[in-house]
Design a protein around this motif. Structure first.
Motif, PDB file in Angstrom:
ATOM      1  N   GLU A  78       0.823  -1.213   0.000  1.00 40.77           N
ATOM      2  CA  GLU A  78       0.000   0.000   0.000  1.00 40.77           C
ATOM      3  C   GLU A  78       0.855   1.262   0.000  1.00 40.77           C
ATOM      4  OE1 GLU A  78      -2.862  -0.065   3.129  1.00 40.77           O
ATOM      5  OE2 GLU A  78      -3.788  -1.901   2.407  1.00 40.77           O
ATOM      6  N   VAL A  79       1.901   1.268   0.796  1.00 40.31           N
ATOM      7  CA  VAL A  79       2.781   2.436   0.866  1.00 40.31           C
ATOM      8  C   VAL A  79       3.486   2.653  -0.468  1.00 40.31           C
ATOM      9  CG1 VAL A  79       4.813   3.398   2.014  1.00 40.31           C
ATOM     10  CG2 VAL A  79       3.096   2.174   3.349  1.00 40.31           C
ATOM     11  N   ALA A  80       3.979   1.578  -1.074  1.00 39.53           N
ATOM     12  CA  ALA A  80       4.678   1.697  -2.349  1.00 39.53           C
ATOM     13  C   ALA A  80       3.733   2.175  -3.453  1.00 39.53           C
ATOM     14  CB  ALA A  80       5.294   0.355  -2.734  1.00 39.53           C
ATOM     15  N   GLU A  81       2.507   1.675  -3.462  1.00 44.73           N
ATOM     16  CA  GLU A  81       1.548   2.100  -4.493  1.00 44.73           C
ATOM     17  C   GLU A  81       1.125   3.550  -4.296  1.00 44.73           C
ATOM     18  OE1 GLU A  81       0.796   0.612  -7.219  1.00 44.73           O
ATOM     19  OE2 GLU A  81       1.763  -1.287  -6.763  1.00 44.73           O
ATOM     20  N   ASN A  82       0.964   3.988  -3.055  1.00 42.94           N
ATOM     21  CA  ASN A  82       0.637   5.395  -2.801  1.00 42.94           C
ATOM     22  C   ASN A  82       1.778   6.309  -3.234  1.00 42.94           C
ATOM     23  OD1 ASN A  82      -2.021   5.390  -1.811  1.00 42.94           O
ATOM     24  ND2 ASN A  82      -1.305   4.642   0.160  1.00 42.94           N
ATOM     25  N   ASP A  83       3.013   5.881  -2.991  1.00 39.43           N
ATOM     26  CA  ASP A  83       4.160   6.671  -3.431  1.00 39.43           C
ATOM     27  C   ASP A  83       4.215   6.734  -4.958  1.00 39.43           C
ATOM     28  OD1 ASP A  83       6.560   8.169  -3.044  1.00 39.43           O
ATOM     29  OD2 ASP A  83       7.693   6.367  -3.606  1.00 39.43           O
ATOM     30  N   LEU A  84       3.929   5.619  -5.616  1.00 38.66           N
ATOM     31  CA  LEU A  84       3.908   5.613  -7.077  1.00 38.66           C
ATOM     32  C   LEU A  84       2.819   6.549  -7.606  1.00 38.66           C
ATOM     33  CD1 LEU A  84       4.838   4.561  -9.805  1.00 38.66           C
ATOM     34  CD2 LEU A  84       3.300   2.609  -9.490  1.00 38.66           C
ATOM     35  N   THR A  85       1.657   6.528  -6.997  1.00 37.70           N
ATOM     36  CA  THR A  85       0.575   7.428  -7.418  1.00 37.70           C
ATOM     37  C   THR A  85       0.985   8.886  -7.254  1.00 37.70           C
ATOM     38  OG1 THR A  85      -1.099   5.791  -6.823  1.00 37.70           O
ATOM     39  CG2 THR A  85      -1.838   8.067  -7.034  1.00 37.70           C
ATOM     40  N   ARG A  86       1.633   9.197  -6.156  1.00 37.48           N
ATOM     41  CA  ARG A  86       2.115  10.568  -5.919  1.00 37.48           C
ATOM     42  C   ARG A  86       3.133  10.980  -6.977  1.00 37.48           C
ATOM     43  NH1 ARG A  86       1.789   9.730  -0.944  1.00 37.48           N
ATOM     44  NH2 ARG A  86       3.804   8.758  -0.664  1.00 37.48           N
ATOM     45  N   GLN A  87       4.038  10.085  -7.314  1.00 38.49           N
ATOM     46  CA  GLN A  87       5.044  10.383  -8.336  1.00 38.49           C
ATOM     47  C   GLN A  87       4.403  10.531  -9.715  1.00 38.49           C
ATOM     48  OE1 GLN A  87       8.227  11.138  -8.088  1.00 38.49           O
ATOM     49  NE2 GLN A  87       8.140  10.937  -5.868  1.00 38.49           N
ATOM     50  N   LEU A  88       3.403   9.706 -10.005  1.00 39.49           N
ATOM     51  CA  LEU A  88       2.734   9.794 -11.305  1.00 39.49           C
ATOM     52  C   LEU A  88       2.006  11.122 -11.468  1.00 39.49           C
ATOM     53  CD1 LEU A  88       1.299   6.203 -11.716  1.00 39.49           C
ATOM     54  CD2 LEU A  88       3.021   7.300 -13.139  1.00 39.49           C
ATOM     55  N   ARG A  89       1.450  11.630 -10.398  1.00 39.63           N
ATOM     56  CA  ARG A  89       0.748  12.908 -10.468  1.00 39.63           C
ATOM     57  C   ARG A  89       1.713  14.080 -10.656  1.00 39.63           C
ATOM     58  NH1 ARG A  89      -4.453  12.140  -9.584  1.00 39.63           N
ATOM     59  NH2 ARG A  89      -5.114  10.377  -8.331  1.00 39.63           N
ATOM     60  N   SER A  90       2.972  13.913 -10.279  1.00 38.01           N
ATOM     61  CA  SER A  90       3.930  15.006 -10.388  1.00 38.01           C
ATOM     62  C   SER A  90       4.631  15.054 -11.744  1.00 38.01           C
ATOM     63  CB  SER A  90       4.980  14.905  -9.281  1.00 38.01           C
ATOM     64  OG  SER A  90       5.802  13.777  -9.490  1.00 38.01           O
ATOM     65  N   VAL A  91       4.510  14.001 -12.543  1.00 42.36           N
ATOM     66  CA  VAL A  91       5.185  13.954 -13.845  1.00 42.36           C
ATOM     67  C   VAL A  91       4.178  14.292 -14.940  1.00 42.36           C
ATOM     68  CG1 VAL A  91       6.311  12.419 -15.497  1.00 42.36           C
ATOM     69  CG2 VAL A  91       6.848  12.249 -13.082  1.00 42.36           C
ATOM     70  N   PRO A  92       4.468  15.304 -15.773  1.00 41.34           N
ATOM     71  CA  PRO A  92       3.558  15.594 -16.885  1.00 41.34           C
ATOM     72  C   PRO A  92       3.674  14.503 -17.952  1.00 41.34           C
ATOM     73  CG  PRO A  92       5.467  17.036 -16.972  1.00 41.34           C
ATOM     74  CD  PRO A  92       5.597  16.240 -15.701  1.00 41.34           C
ATOM     75  N   LEU A  93       2.545  14.090 -18.480  1.00 47.31           N
ATOM     76  CA  LEU A  93       2.530  13.049 -19.502  1.00 47.31           C
ATOM     77  C   LEU A  93       2.419  13.683 -20.877  1.00 47.31           C
ATOM     78  CD1 LEU A  93       0.080  10.561 -17.783  1.00 47.31           C
ATOM     79  CD2 LEU A  93       2.570  10.493 -17.790  1.00 47.31           C
ATOM     80  N   ALA A  94       3.214  13.211 -21.822  1.00 55.78           N
ATOM     81  CA  ALA A  94       3.197  13.740 -23.190  1.00 55.78           C
ATOM     82  C   ALA A  94       2.133  13.014 -24.002  1.00 55.78           C
ATOM     83  CB  ALA A  94       4.565  13.565 -23.826  1.00 55.78           C
TER      84      ALA A  94
END
Length: 177
Positions: A78-94
């Protein structure tokens, strides 16, 4: 003689109800375990897609979060997936990047799988709380299912490269009155 038939009818009805209840308890636990496996599979696909996007975007933090999510044990998941979600929201997608579109689609599937899992866990826990199930310990052979608490994994669609939203044409002042 009639009372014997009445007792047999009540015993048959009671045994039928107990068999139906035991089957229901088994079925919701099996479905909850199956939903957990499906959620795990979707989470793995999302982490793999995030690693590909991180390589294209040259984002070290996103790649590290994706690798941690791929390699996490069940108690750290759960902690790893929440961290991944946080990182995904911070990266702009092309937008022209197919990997970004695959990541968005996979994130939507994760959200759906999480909702199905949550519903089935709720059903299994409700079945376990029934007085007859607790009294006869019908759920003792099944592991108690648990919720998977992660932030909303859905991502917005990638913005079009070099293009913003289409602006509204200005309204002339004379026409507005």
């Amino acid at each position: 003689m009639w009372w014997v038939l009445g007792v047999l009818a009540v015993a048959a009805a009671l045994s039928g109800y107990l068999a139906w209840t035991a089957h229901r308890v088994e079925r919701v636990h099996v479905r909850a375990a199956s939903a957990r496996r499906a959620l795990d599979a979707h989470l793995m696909r999302r982490a793999a897609a995030a690693a590909v996007v991180a390589e294209h975007a040259a984002s070290v933090e996103l790649y590290a979060a994706a690798r941690l999510a791929l390699d996490a044990e069940q108690d750290e998941r759960e902690v790893a997936e929440n961290d991944l979600t946080r990182q995904l929201r911070s990266v702009p997608l092309a937008a022209p990047d197919e990997a970004a579109h695959a990541l968005v689609a996979t994130s939507r599937r994760v959200a759906l799988a999480r909702q199905v899992h949550t519903d089935l866990v709720r059903d299994a826990l409700t079945a376990r709380r029934r007085p007859l199930v607790r009294l006869l310990r019908m759920a003792r052979g099944y592991e108690r299912p648990g919720y998977f608490e992660i932030a909303d994994p859905t991502l917005p669609e990638p913005a079009a490269a070099g293009r913003g939203p289409i602006p509204e044409p200005p309204v002339p002042v004379e026409a507005a009155t």
